[in-house]
Enzyme design. Structure first.
Site, PDB file in Angstrom:
ATOM      1  N   ASP A 258     -69.114 -44.384  32.883  1.00  0.00           N
ATOM      2  CA  ASP A 258     -67.693 -44.202  32.590  1.00  0.00           C
ATOM      3  C   ASP A 258     -67.181 -45.251  31.606  1.00  0.00           C
ATOM      4  OD1 ASP A 258     -67.898 -46.380  34.235  1.00  0.00           O
ATOM      5  OD2 ASP A 258     -66.252 -45.825  35.570  1.00  0.00           O
TER       6      ASP A 258
ATOM      7  N   ASP B 283     -72.762 -55.856  43.450  1.00  0.00           N
ATOM      8  CA  ASP B 283     -71.997 -56.720  42.544  1.00  0.00           C
ATOM      9  C   ASP B 283     -71.324 -57.870  43.288  1.00  0.00           C
ATOM     10  OD1 ASP B 283     -70.479 -54.799  43.801  1.00  0.00           O
ATOM     11  OD2 ASP B 283     -69.126 -54.459  42.120  1.00  0.00           O
TER      12      ASP B 283
END
Length: 459
Positions: A225, A303
């Site tokens: 994205d 993350d």
């Protein structure tokens, strides 16, 4: 006399009866023989037709098996579109996909260095079930300076066919690899809503193992994205050597978390920083770092895990003043977290900076600490109100000081910066200092000069 006549009549009747019976019997036999002959002819004809159909059927089956199982094992020149009968397809339980010509994706290249000694930088795009990956790939293909030096590898999870068709439509411009483990992941009931993050971590681990397994020295990671800037590839070409020269660096990111147009200096697209915060969203890592992380790769929230002190080990990333990536993916596993408030306002650089011709040695730890850190604490302290109302009489950079978590969050909200912490580290911070641009002035939101380090409790 009468008796004789009676006998003659009886004899005549008997003779006539036998003659009639004989004639009837003969006619019936002839008629039956003709019917039998006709039936035999029909049977023979049907037998011949059945034999021909059987021959054609066997031939079709042989052609189908040869195409599906033999030719797929031996590479041959591309044939013309095979004419496989529907009968053979029904026998196999499937319609032959070979009837529809599909582009063939490129294989993962095995060349890890160019002839001139420069490394090959595979761009690893993570995709799942969003056909909008086309925007990302179009952008990468548009700005890619060399297909040989920057092979695009799209790794797809989820098994979504429409998304796969979009990826395959690029033919040999990209390589498609598919995450093979699509099994469901068992999680605790309270973590069911986070299952997507478990699948993402599994996908990242497999794709990075697969790509680095070829022997590449660097990998650039891009989510499906993201749009990229015109100098996206040049940015990594000009900074990759820093990762080898400075052991305190562990990634180069194209993203600025505080990269909204109102708080960046558009006149300095070449400006880069060191940051303790792992930005992600278009970043490069080395094979050595992956060898370190892969053996303990987490099952979810990779993350946040990578930002923890146990993984970071005081290492930092490079990030730009103006982002070289921008996300258009409001819908995803994070359900558009921060998108409307921050992400959609990130400015994407439109300039092409020749980073390969810029001396980036100022980003090495010793050089940076001796200049950036020293200078920040020489700048005058001002308040947010003075900055907002433009009441500062002197020219040049200034400093806003914070001492507590609450003070930091209050100030960042007023300035329009992201106010959260990950493992105690503010976004974009270096030694607790968050640098941005406001009212045509460089501003540093900084802790006391005797700062002792990040506090995990601030997260």
């Amino acid at each position: 006399m009468r008796s004789r006549k009676v006998l003659l009549v009886i004899g005549f009747l008997v003779t006539w009866t036998y003659a009639t019976y004989y004639l009837l019997l003969r006619n019936t036999s002839v008629h039956n023989s003709r019917n039998q002959a006709h039936q035999a002819y029909r049977v023979n004809t049907q037998a011949r037709e059945a034999n021909q159909k059987s021959h054609h059927l066997a031939k079709s089956v042989f052609e189908f098996v040869k195409l599906k199982y033999l030719e797929s094992q031996v590479p041959l020149p591309p044939p013309t579109t095979p004419q496989i009968s529907i009968v053979a397809a029904e026998i196999s339980g499937e319609l032959p996909e070979q009837l529809v010509a599909k582009p063939t994706p490129a294989r993962i290249p095995t060349k890890t260095y160019l002839a001139n000694g420069e490394p090959v930088f595979p761009v690893l795009v993570f995709a799942c079930n969003r056909v909008s990956v086309k925007k990302c790939i179009d952008n990468l293909v548009q700005y890619r300076p060399s297909i040989e030096q920057f092979p695009i590898i799209v790794s797809q999870d989820c098994g979504d066919e429409p998304t796969k068709e979009v990826i395959l439509s690029y033919g040999n411009k990209v390589t498609l690899i598919e995450q093979p483990d699509l099994t469901d992941i068992k999680v605790l009931p309270k973590e069911k809503k986070f299952k997507g993050y478990y699948k993402i971590a599994r996908h990242y681990g497999w794709a990075l193992n697969t790509t680095f397994g070829v022997g590449f020295e660097f990998v650039i990671i891009v989510e499906d994205d993201l749009n990229v800037a015109p100098d996206f590839f040049e940015y990594f070409l000009g900074t990759h050597k820093l990762l080898k020269q400075d052991p305190s660096l562990w990634c180069v990111s194209a993203w600025n978390d505080n990269g909204k147009a109102a708080v960046v200096d558009a006149s300095q697209p070449e400006l880069l920083y060191r940051t303790d915060f792992f930005p992600g969203l278009g970043w490069m890592l080395t094979r050595d770092l992956w060898a370190e992380l892969s053996v303990k790769w987490p099952k979810s929230f990779w993350d946040d895990w990578i930002r923890h002190p146990a993984q970071r080990k005081d290492r930092v990333c490079i990030r730009p003043e103006i982002s070289r990536t921008r996300t258009f993916g409001k819908i995803g596993v994070s359900n558009g977290l921060f998108f409307d408030k921050y992400l959609k306002h990130i400015k994407l650089s439109e300039d092409f900076v020749q980073f390969t011709k810029i001396n980036t040695s100022y980003l090495l730890k010793d050089n940076y600490d001796n200049t950036f850190l020293r200078r920040v604490y020489t700048y005058p302290i001002v308040t947010y109100d003075e900055l907002r109302r433009n009441l500062i009489r002197i020219e040049g950079p200034v400093r806003i000081q914070y001492t507590t978590r609450e003070q930091y969050k209050r100030t960042t909200k007023m300035l329009g910066l992201m106010d959260d912490f990950k493992s105690g580290v503010p976004r974009t911070a270096y030694h607790g200092i968050v640098s941005f641009y406001y009212n045509k002035r460089r501003v540093h939101l900084a802790p006391n000069a005797n700062w002792k380090g990040y506090e995990l409790s601030w997260s």
